[in-house]
Design a protein around this motif. Structure first.
Motif, short mmCIF file in Angstrom:
data_model
loop_
_atom_site.label_atom_id
_atom_site.label_comp_id
_atom_site.label_asym_id
_atom_site.label_seq_id
_atom_site.Cartn_x
_atom_site.Cartn_y
_atom_site.Cartn_z
N GLN A 102 8.47 1.89 17.92
CA GLN A 102 9.57 2.83 17.77
C GLN A 102 10.69 2.21 16.92
OE1 GLN A 102 10.76 3.95 21.70
NE2 GLN A 102 8.86 5.04 22.12
N HIS A 103 10.94 0.94 17.16
CA HIS A 103 11.99 0.22 16.43
C HIS A 103 11.69 0.16 14.94
CE1 HIS A 103 14.88 -2.89 15.40
NE2 HIS A 103 13.89 -3.64 14.95
N ILE A 104 10.47 -0.20 14.58
CA ILE A 104 10.18 -0.36 13.15
C ILE A 104 10.03 0.98 12.45
CG2 ILE A 104 9.18 -2.65 13.42
CD1 ILE A 104 6.45 -1.36 12.94
N GLU A 105 9.75 2.05 13.19
CA GLU A 105 9.69 3.36 12.56
C GLU A 105 11.04 3.76 11.98
OE1 GLU A 105 8.16 6.17 15.38
OE2 GLU A 105 6.13 5.40 15.21
N HIS A 106 12.12 3.20 12.53
CA HIS A 106 13.46 3.53 12.07
C HIS A 106 13.89 2.71 10.84
CE1 HIS A 106 13.49 5.11 16.18
NE2 HIS A 106 14.20 6.07 15.63
N HIS A 107 13.09 1.72 10.47
CA HIS A 107 13.39 0.92 9.28
C HIS A 107 12.79 1.61 8.06
CE1 HIS A 107 15.25 -2.59 11.06
NE2 HIS A 107 14.32 -2.59 11.99
N GLN A 108 13.63 2.33 7.35
CA GLN A 108 13.17 3.09 6.19
C GLN A 108 12.65 2.18 5.07
OE1 GLN A 108 12.97 6.21 6.65
NE2 GLN A 108 14.24 6.34 8.47
N GLU A 109 13.18 0.95 5.03
CA GLU A 109 12.82 0.06 3.92
C GLU A 109 11.45 -0.60 4.10
OE1 GLU A 109 14.96 -2.45 6.94
OE2 GLU A 109 15.34 -0.53 6.03
N LEU A 110 10.88 -0.50 5.30
CA LEU A 110 9.58 -1.10 5.53
C LEU A 110 8.48 -0.29 4.86
CD1 LEU A 110 9.63 -2.12 9.31
CD2 LEU A 110 9.64 -3.63 7.34
N PRO A 111 7.53 -0.97 4.25
CA PRO A 111 6.42 -0.24 3.63
C PRO A 111 5.55 0.41 4.72
CG PRO A 111 6.14 -2.63 3.38
CD PRO A 111 7.46 -2.40 4.06
N ASP A 112 4.88 1.48 4.33
CA ASP A 112 4.00 2.19 5.26
C ASP A 112 2.93 1.26 5.82
OD1 ASP A 112 5.38 4.53 4.99
OD2 ASP A 112 4.02 5.37 3.47
N ASP A 113 2.54 0.27 5.03
CA ASP A 113 1.52 -0.69 5.45
C ASP A 113 1.97 -1.46 6.71
OD1 ASP A 113 -0.95 -2.09 5.18
OD2 ASP A 113 0.17 -3.79 4.34
N SER A 114 3.25 -1.84 6.77
CA SER A 114 3.77 -2.57 7.94
C SER A 114 3.75 -1.70 9.18
CB SER A 114 5.20 -3.05 7.68
OG SER A 114 5.22 -3.99 6.65
N LEU A 115 4.15 -0.46 9.02
CA LEU A 115 4.14 0.48 10.15
C LEU A 115 2.71 0.71 10.62
CD1 LEU A 115 5.72 2.35 12.00
CD2 LEU A 115 5.57 4.11 10.23
N SER A 116 1.81 0.86 9.69
CA SER A 116 0.40 1.07 10.02
C SER A 116 -0.16 -0.14 10.77
CB SER A 116 -0.39 1.32 8.74
OG SER A 116 -1.76 1.37 9.00
N LYS A 117 0.18 -1.34 10.32
CA LYS A 117 -0.30 -2.56 10.99
C LYS A 117 0.24 -2.66 12.40
CE LYS A 117 -1.81 -5.62 7.49
NZ LYS A 117 -3.22 -5.74 7.64
N ALA A 118 1.50 -2.31 12.61
CA ALA A 118 2.09 -2.36 13.95
C ALA A 118 1.35 -1.41 14.89
CB ALA A 118 3.57 -2.02 13.89
N LYS A 119 1.07 -0.22 14.42
CA LYS A 119 0.33 0.74 15.25
C LYS A 119 -1.09 0.26 15.50
CE LYS A 119 3.07 4.76 14.19
NZ LYS A 119 3.13 6.12 13.74
N GLN A 120 -1.68 -0.35 14.51
CA GLN A 120 -3.03 -0.88 14.64
C GLN A 120 -3.08 -1.98 15.70
OE1 GLN A 120 -4.48 -2.66 11.00
NE2 GLN A 120 -6.60 -2.68 11.71
N ILE A 121 -2.06 -2.84 15.73
CA ILE A 121 -1.99 -3.90 16.73
C ILE A 121 -1.89 -3.31 18.12
CG2 ILE A 121 -0.51 -5.75 17.63
CD1 ILE A 121 0.09 -6.47 14.67
N SER A 122 -1.04 -2.30 18.29
CA SER A 122 -0.91 -1.65 19.59
C SER A 122 -2.23 -1.05 20.04
CB SER A 122 0.16 -0.55 19.55
OG SER A 122 1.42 -1.10 19.42
N ASN A 123 -2.92 -0.40 19.12
CA ASN A 123 -4.23 0.19 19.45
C ASN A 123 -5.24 -0.89 19.83
OD1 ASN A 123 -3.30 2.79 19.00
ND2 ASN A 123 -4.00 2.83 16.88
N MET A 124 -5.22 -2.00 19.11
CA MET A 124 -6.17 -3.08 19.41
C MET A 124 -5.89 -3.68 20.78
SD MET A 124 -6.78 -4.89 15.63
CE MET A 124 -5.87 -6.27 16.09
N VAL A 125 -4.62 -3.84 21.14
CA VAL A 125 -4.28 -4.37 22.46
C VAL A 125 -4.77 -3.42 23.54
CG1 VAL A 125 -2.37 -4.90 24.04
CG2 VAL A 125 -2.35 -5.80 21.72
N HIS A 126 -4.59 -2.11 23.32
CA HIS A 126 -5.05 -1.12 24.28
C HIS A 126 -6.58 -1.18 24.42
CE1 HIS A 126 -5.33 2.55 26.59
NE2 HIS A 126 -6.21 2.99 25.71
N GLU A 127 -7.28 -1.25 23.30
CA GLU A 127 -8.74 -1.33 23.32
C GLU A 127 -9.22 -2.61 24.00
OE1 GLU A 127 -10.26 -0.75 19.36
OE2 GLU A 127 -9.25 1.19 19.18
#
Length: 124
Positions: free
Chosen positions: A24-49
């Motif tokens: 949620q925190h990094i979603e608010h950083h407009q300057e972050l590339p979409d790749d960083s946001l995608s990686k953060a979500k991917q990490i969360s999904n991997m931890v859940h799996e």
């Protein structure tokens, strides 16, 4: 084996809420590339799996009598009683990632040790 399994589940569960908050925190950083946001979500999904997989392995070990059933309910969120503190809210992204990497390495090591204890024929 039981203690290692308990520790692994506890570490994985402990990261559920902080990772959600971090996403949620990094979603608010407009300057972050979409790749960083995608990686953060991917990490969360991997931890859940990973947590889901460890839970399945735990159930199998219990059914085989390798460990007792004392870990039942451990995987649920009420089993940890953890919540994000104000300190965690102010932690820098790099500190957060450092802590996550450190705990990820612990989980990886604990899983290797657990594997060796369950299946010693793997020449560990």
């Amino acid at each position: 084996r039981e203690e290692l399994t308990h520790l692994i589940l506890k570490l994985l569960q402990a990261w559920k809420e902080p990772l959600s908050h971090f996403n949620q925190h990094i979603e608010h950083h407009q300057e972050l590339p979409d790749d960083s946001l995608s990686k953060a979500k991917q990490i969360s999904n991997m931890v859940h799996e990973l947590k889901t997989g460890v839970e399945k392995v735990t159930e199998k070990m219990q059914s085989m009598g390798i460990i007792s059933n004392s870990l039942n309910g451990m995987a649920s969120s009420e089993g940890t009683g953890l919540s994000i503190s104000n300190e965690a809210n102010t932690m820098s992204d790099s500190d957060f990632i450092h802590c996550f990497r450190r705990d990820s390495n612990k989980v990886q090591s604990y899983l290797k040790i657990l594997k060796c204890r369950i299946m010693p024929e793997n020449s560990c």
